[in-house]
Design an enzyme around this catalytic site. Structure first.
Site, PDB file in Angstrom:
ATOM      1  N   ASP A 111       0.801  -1.228   0.000  1.00  0.00           N
ATOM      2  CA  ASP A 111       0.000   0.000   0.000  1.00  0.00           C
ATOM      3  C   ASP A 111       0.831   1.273   0.000  1.00  0.00           C
ATOM      4  O   ASP A 111       0.346   2.332   0.392  1.00  0.00           O
ATOM      5  CB  ASP A 111      -0.911  -0.009   1.242  1.00  0.00           C
ATOM      6  CG  ASP A 111      -0.112  -0.108   2.543  1.00  0.00           C
ATOM      7  OD1 ASP A 111       1.126  -0.039   2.491  1.00  0.00           O
ATOM      8  OD2 ASP A 111      -0.733  -0.250   3.613  1.00  0.00           O
ATOM      9  N   GLU A 153      -0.189  -8.955  -1.486  1.00  0.00           N
ATOM     10  CA  GLU A 153      -0.821  -8.433  -0.247  1.00  0.00           C
ATOM     11  C   GLU A 153      -2.047  -7.573  -0.589  1.00  0.00           C
ATOM     12  O   GLU A 153      -2.213  -6.441  -0.134  1.00  0.00           O
ATOM     13  CB  GLU A 153       0.166  -7.648   0.621  1.00  0.00           C
ATOM     14  CG  GLU A 153      -0.229  -7.553   2.083  1.00  0.00           C
ATOM     15  CD  GLU A 153       0.706  -6.657   2.888  1.00  0.00           C
ATOM     16  OE1 GLU A 153       0.651  -5.433   2.738  1.00  0.00           O
ATOM     17  OE2 GLU A 153       1.500  -7.195   3.670  1.00  0.00           O
ATOM     18  N   GLU A 188      -2.136   5.096   2.831  1.00  0.00           N
ATOM     19  CA  GLU A 188      -1.981   3.692   2.435  1.00  0.00           C
ATOM     20  C   GLU A 188      -3.286   2.998   2.050  1.00  0.00           C
ATOM     21  O   GLU A 188      -3.326   2.206   1.109  1.00  0.00           O
ATOM     22  CB  GLU A 188      -1.277   2.897   3.543  1.00  0.00           C
ATOM     23  CG  GLU A 188       0.210   3.212   3.696  1.00  0.00           C
ATOM     24  CD  GLU A 188       0.485   4.418   4.566  1.00  0.00           C
ATOM     25  OE1 GLU A 188      -0.476   5.050   5.060  1.00  0.00           O
ATOM     26  OE2 GLU A 188       1.669   4.756   4.767  1.00  0.00           O
ATOM     27  N   HIS A 197       6.051   4.853  13.347  1.00  0.00           N
ATOM     28  CA  HIS A 197       6.432   5.676  12.196  1.00  0.00           C
ATOM     29  C   HIS A 197       5.243   6.195  11.392  1.00  0.00           C
ATOM     30  O   HIS A 197       5.424   7.031  10.518  1.00  0.00           O
ATOM     31  CB  HIS A 197       7.322   4.872  11.229  1.00  0.00           C
ATOM     32  CG  HIS A 197       6.560   3.854  10.433  1.00  0.00           C
ATOM     33  ND1 HIS A 197       6.199   2.644  10.954  1.00  0.00           N
ATOM     34  CD2 HIS A 197       6.073   3.880   9.175  1.00  0.00           C
ATOM     35  CE1 HIS A 197       5.527   1.967  10.042  1.00  0.00           C
ATOM     36  NE2 HIS A 197       5.427   2.694   8.948  1.00  0.00           N
ATOM     37  N   ARG A 199       2.457   7.879   9.314  1.00  0.00           N
ATOM     38  CA  ARG A 199       2.234   9.278   8.953  1.00  0.00           C
ATOM     39  C   ARG A 199       1.087   9.900   9.764  1.00  0.00           C
ATOM     40  O   ARG A 199       1.193  11.016  10.251  1.00  0.00           O
ATOM     41  CB  ARG A 199       1.903   9.348   7.456  1.00  0.00           C
ATOM     42  CG  ARG A 199       2.110  10.654   6.775  1.00  0.00           C
ATOM     43  CD  ARG A 199       1.997  10.455   5.278  1.00  0.00           C
ATOM     44  NE  ARG A 199       3.215   9.911   4.723  1.00  0.00           N
ATOM     45  CZ  ARG A 199       4.127  10.635   4.083  1.00  0.00           C
ATOM     46  NH1 ARG A 199       3.940  11.910   3.898  1.00  0.00           N
ATOM     47  NH2 ARG A 199       5.222  10.064   3.619  1.00  0.00           N
ATOM     48  N   HIS A 227      12.680   4.535  13.411  1.00  0.00           N
ATOM     49  CA  HIS A 227      12.594   4.887  11.983  1.00  0.00           C
ATOM     50  C   HIS A 227      13.452   6.125  11.721  1.00  0.00           C
ATOM     51  O   HIS A 227      13.589   6.986  12.592  1.00  0.00           O
ATOM     52  CB  HIS A 227      11.128   5.167  11.666  1.00  0.00           C
ATOM     53  CG  HIS A 227      10.790   5.242  10.206  1.00  0.00           C
ATOM     54  ND1 HIS A 227      11.176   6.299   9.418  1.00  0.00           N
ATOM     55  CD2 HIS A 227      10.093   4.406   9.392  1.00  0.00           C
ATOM     56  CE1 HIS A 227      10.730   6.109   8.179  1.00  0.00           C
ATOM     57  NE2 HIS A 227      10.078   4.951   8.139  1.00  0.00           N
TER      58      HIS A 227
HETATM   59  C1  UD1 Z   1       6.654   4.651   4.029  1.00  0.00           C
HETATM   60  C2  UD1 Z   1       5.278   4.225   3.502  1.00  0.00           C
HETATM   61  C3  UD1 Z   1       4.525   3.492   4.622  1.00  0.00           C
HETATM   62  C4  UD1 Z   1       5.352   2.368   5.196  1.00  0.00           C
HETATM   63  C5  UD1 Z   1       6.715   2.885   5.605  1.00  0.00           C
HETATM   64  C6  UD1 Z   1       7.585   1.745   6.055  1.00  0.00           C
HETATM   65  C7  UD1 Z   1       4.157   5.701   1.898  1.00  0.00           C
HETATM   66  C8  UD1 Z   1       3.286   6.879   1.716  1.00  0.00           C
HETATM   67  N1  UD1 Z   1       4.498   5.403   3.162  1.00  0.00           N
HETATM   68  O1  UD1 Z   1       6.409   5.586   5.061  1.00  0.00           O
HETATM   69  O2  UD1 Z   1       3.327   2.959   4.087  1.00  0.00           O
HETATM   70  O3  UD1 Z   1       4.681   1.874   6.329  1.00  0.00           O
HETATM   71  O4  UD1 Z   1       7.340   3.528   4.491  1.00  0.00           O
HETATM   72  O5  UD1 Z   1       8.641   2.169   6.847  1.00  0.00           O
HETATM   73  O6  UD1 Z   1       4.558   5.063   0.937  1.00  0.00           O
HETATM   74  N2  UD1 Z   1      14.045   8.182   5.679  1.00  0.00           N
HETATM   75  C9  UD1 Z   1      15.428   8.142   5.698  1.00  0.00           C
HETATM   76  N3  UD1 Z   1      16.046   6.981   5.286  1.00  0.00           N
HETATM   77  C10 UD1 Z   1      15.368   5.876   4.901  1.00  0.00           C
HETATM   78  C11 UD1 Z   1      13.962   5.930   4.895  1.00  0.00           C
HETATM   79  C12 UD1 Z   1      13.307   7.089   5.267  1.00  0.00           C
HETATM   80  O7  UD1 Z   1      16.074   9.108   6.041  1.00  0.00           O
HETATM   81  O8  UD1 Z   1      15.983   4.865   4.545  1.00  0.00           O
HETATM   82  C13 UD1 Z   1      13.360   9.447   6.082  1.00  0.00           C
HETATM   83  C14 UD1 Z   1      13.412  10.504   4.961  1.00  0.00           C
HETATM   84  O9  UD1 Z   1      13.505  11.775   5.542  1.00  0.00           O
HETATM   85  C15 UD1 Z   1      12.044  10.330   4.289  1.00  0.00           C
HETATM   86  C16 UD1 Z   1      11.180  10.053   5.527  1.00  0.00           C
HETATM   87  O10 UD1 Z   1      11.975   9.192   6.326  1.00  0.00           O
HETATM   88  O11 UD1 Z   1      11.637  11.467   3.589  1.00  0.00           O
HETATM   89  C17 UD1 Z   1       9.839   9.458   5.234  1.00  0.00           C
HETATM   90  O12 UD1 Z   1       9.947   8.397   4.287  1.00  0.00           O
HETATM   91  P1  UD1 Z   1       8.659   7.996   3.381  1.00  0.00           P
HETATM   92  O13 UD1 Z   1       9.004   6.824   2.544  1.00  0.00           O
HETATM   93  O14 UD1 Z   1       8.130   9.194   2.700  1.00  0.00           O
HETATM   94  O15 UD1 Z   1       7.561   7.657   4.443  1.00  0.00           O
HETATM   95  P2  UD1 Z   1       7.539   6.553   5.586  1.00  0.00           P
HETATM   96  O16 UD1 Z   1       6.950   7.191   6.796  1.00  0.00           O
HETATM   97  O17 UD1 Z   1       8.836   5.867   5.691  1.00  0.00           O
HETATM   98  N1  UDP Z   2      11.978  -4.018  10.739  1.00  0.00           N
HETATM   99  C1  UDP Z   2      13.360  -4.136  10.619  1.00  0.00           C
HETATM  100  N2  UDP Z   2      14.159  -3.347  11.421  1.00  0.00           N
HETATM  101  C2  UDP Z   2      13.643  -2.456  12.303  1.00  0.00           C
HETATM  102  C3  UDP Z   2      12.225  -2.326  12.402  1.00  0.00           C
HETATM  103  C4  UDP Z   2      11.424  -3.117  11.601  1.00  0.00           C
HETATM  104  O1  UDP Z   2      13.858  -4.938   9.831  1.00  0.00           O
HETATM  105  O2  UDP Z   2      14.407  -1.773  13.000  1.00  0.00           O
HETATM  106  C5  UDP Z   2      11.110  -4.841   9.865  1.00  0.00           C
HETATM  107  C6  UDP Z   2      10.022  -5.627  10.560  1.00  0.00           C
HETATM  108  O3  UDP Z   2      10.485  -6.916  10.926  1.00  0.00           O
HETATM  109  C7  UDP Z   2       8.917  -5.690   9.516  1.00  0.00           C
HETATM  110  C8  UDP Z   2       9.127  -4.432   8.704  1.00  0.00           C
HETATM  111  O4  UDP Z   2      10.420  -3.934   9.020  1.00  0.00           O
HETATM  112  O5  UDP Z   2       9.084  -6.791   8.642  1.00  0.00           O
HETATM  113  C9  UDP Z   2       8.083  -3.410   9.040  1.00  0.00           C
HETATM  114  O6  UDP Z   2       8.417  -2.180   8.478  1.00  0.00           O
HETATM  115  P1  UDP Z   2       7.733  -0.838   8.911  1.00  0.00           P
HETATM  116  O7  UDP Z   2       7.224  -0.963  10.309  1.00  0.00           O
HETATM  117  O8  UDP Z   2       8.698   0.254   8.611  1.00  0.00           O
HETATM  118  O9  UDP Z   2       6.535  -0.686   7.851  1.00  0.00           O
HETATM  119  P2  UDP Z   2       5.039  -1.239   7.785  1.00  0.00           P
HETATM  120  O10 UDP Z   2       5.078  -2.707   7.920  1.00  0.00           O
HETATM  121  O11 UDP Z   2       4.261  -0.552   8.870  1.00  0.00           O
HETATM  122  O12 UDP Z   2       4.582  -0.775   6.458  1.00  0.00           O
END
Ligand code: UD1
Ligand code: UDP
Length: 382
Positions: free
Chosen positions: A98, A120, A134, A211, A213, A243
């Site tokens: 999603d 999924e 999502e 984490h 949003r 995160h």
């Molecule tokens: C995204 C997904 C969410 C998922 C989550 C998993 C969307 C809209 N959201 O949310 O569904 O649950 O990923 O974790 O697709 N950042 C870093 N390094 C990284 C990753 C993220 O610095 O490796 C920081 C950056 O500032 C980035 C921010 O986190 O802009 C947010 O990342 P983003 O992918 O936009 O949203 P998530 O909250 O991670």
């Molecule tokens: N996870 C990981 N390291 C971490 C935290 C989570 O590998 O420090 C894994 C966790 O086992 C799960 C996935 O990341 O499989 C979940 O990711 P996240 O919570 O970021 O996203 P969501 O599942 O809510 O989309």
């Protein structure tokens, strides 16, 4: 014989974990050619998973930019994918879940006349505003998909209620359980010294991740709840692999950083995260993937959200929705920390989300879609 080309597109940590078993399976299957595309929606957190599962994408769009809007992310993603789809001309594109990556990739594929396979599929929270964006992303992908891979029978029922045709839906189980089974075979120690020291004690550990949003405006409540619990229970350790989103870190860190029994780390590599999950006695989370993994390890989970698209483990009694109010989180966690009977009642190992064979069923269903094989029987979870 024609060997159809299947392109897998993913961009965030959870997508990477969940497509990894499928990518591995496709690589070993002579019926297909496989192309791997990372959008790089995540950067460091994605690199961790790629290296853990030894996956080297053929393309990387490197989309992550601090502070970018959803519209900027989605439009850059579609533009980048347009070129790659033109160059590769795949027969089908797999998207997972999603995320913005999944929604943009499904749209890009659809615009180019390429079949969309949705891994999924069919999870529904009931509100397009929660989880945001999502729930809407997942619904949009469904409209564009030729094959819906539902992890559970309830997910299939959701799709049937929306009039998607039964023949286009396979129940596969969730590939996250395949990944978890794989991770259980790895031996790993913690890079973080405090976690490594804790691993060899009998101290109680509460694992916390957050984490979402739609939780960013209540991160203070979540951070303060962890602070209050840590002060209330000085002999319990609270582990927070945080995160990398600065909007999470900058709020949560100041609440907990000076407490001896709170261990804040960077995101953990998957092997270490699974070890920590196994070592924990209780999980507080707003994560989707963690809601699926923890029950199969018999860990009670308190979900810090107001709804969930994953009701199966709630029905099984291992997961409870507690919302995001600070005092409610503290009260619900306190009950499980103090009351043995309440804790034991939630600590059943249940596997409503999969049996470790979801990627096999996924690949078989794609083979049928592309005319090179037959489906396997559905995963049966109730
Ligand atoms: C995204 C997904 C969410 C998922 C989550 C998993 C969307 C809209 N959201 O949310 O569904 O649950 O990923 O974790 O697709 N950042 C870093 N390094 C990284 C990753 C993220 O610095 O490796 C920081 C950056 O500032 C980035 C921010 O986190 O802009 C947010 O990342 P983003 O992918 O936009 O949203 P998530 O909250 O991670
Ligand atoms: N996870 C990981 N390291 C971490 C935290 C989570 O590998 O420090 C894994 C966790 O086992 C799960 C996935 O990341 O499989 C979940 O990711 P996240 O919570 O970021 O996203 P969501 O599942 O809510 O989309």
């Amino acid at each position: 014989m024609h060997r159809p080309k299947v392109m897998t597109v993913y961009g965030t940590r959870p997508e990477a974990i969940k497509v990894a078993p499928v990518i591995k399976g496709l690589a070993l299957d002579d019926r297909f050619r496989s192309t791997i595309v990372s959008t790089g929606q995540h950067k460091e957190m994605l690199a961790q998973v790629n290296s853990m599962f030894d996956i080297n994408p053929d393309y990387d769009l490197k989309l992550m930019k601090h502070g970018q809007s959803l519209n900027e992310l989605v439009s850059r993603c579609m533009l980048g994918l347009d070129e790659i789809i033109t160059a590769e001309d795949p027969d089908a594109i797999i998207v997972q879940g999603d995320t913005s990556t999944a929604m943009a990739a499904a749209h890009a594929a659809f615009h180019k006349g390429v079949k969309v396979v949705h891994l999924e599929a069919g999870l529904r929270s009931g509100s397009i505003f929660n989880p945001f964006p999502e729930e809407a992303n997942r619904r949009v992908v469904a409209q564009l998909a030729s094959l819906h891979l539902a992890p559970t029978s309830a997910a299939k029922d959701n799709l049937r209620r929306e009039n998607f045709h039964s023949d286009d839906i396979a129940i596969t189980g969730n590939t996250v359980i395949d990944a978890l089974v794989e991770a259980a075979r790895w031996t790993s120690s913690f890079q973080d010294e405090r976690l490594e020291a804790l691993a060899n004690t009998r101290d109680r550990v509460v694992l916390v991740t957050t984490h979402r949003r739609e939780n960013l405006n209540v991160m203070t409540e979540i951070g303060t709840a962890v602070h209050d619990l840590a002060v209330k229970y000085p002999s319990v350790y609270f582990a927070l692999p945080l995160h990398l989103n600065p909007l999470v870190r900058n709020v949560v860190m100041p609440k907990v950083e000076n407490l001896d029994n709170v261990i804040v780390t960077d995101p953990l590599p998957y092997d270490q995260f699974v070890s920590l999950l196994s070592r924990s006695s209780l999980v507080l989370t707003d994560s989707g993937g963690v809601q699926e993994e923890a029950p199969s390890l018999g860990k009670p989970v308190l979900v810090m959200r107001n709804n969930t698209e994953r009701p199966e483990a709630i029905a099984a009694g291992t997961v409870k929705l507690v919302g995001t109010n600070q005092s409610r989180i503290v009260a619900e966690a306190s009950l499980l920390i103090e009351n043995r009977a309440a804790y034991v009642a939630m600590g059943n190992a249940v596997n409503p989300y999969g049996d470790g064979r979801a990627s096999e069923r996924t690949i078989a269903a794609i083979a049928e879609l592309l005319g090179v094989g037959d489906r396997l029987p559905d995963f049966f979870n109730n």
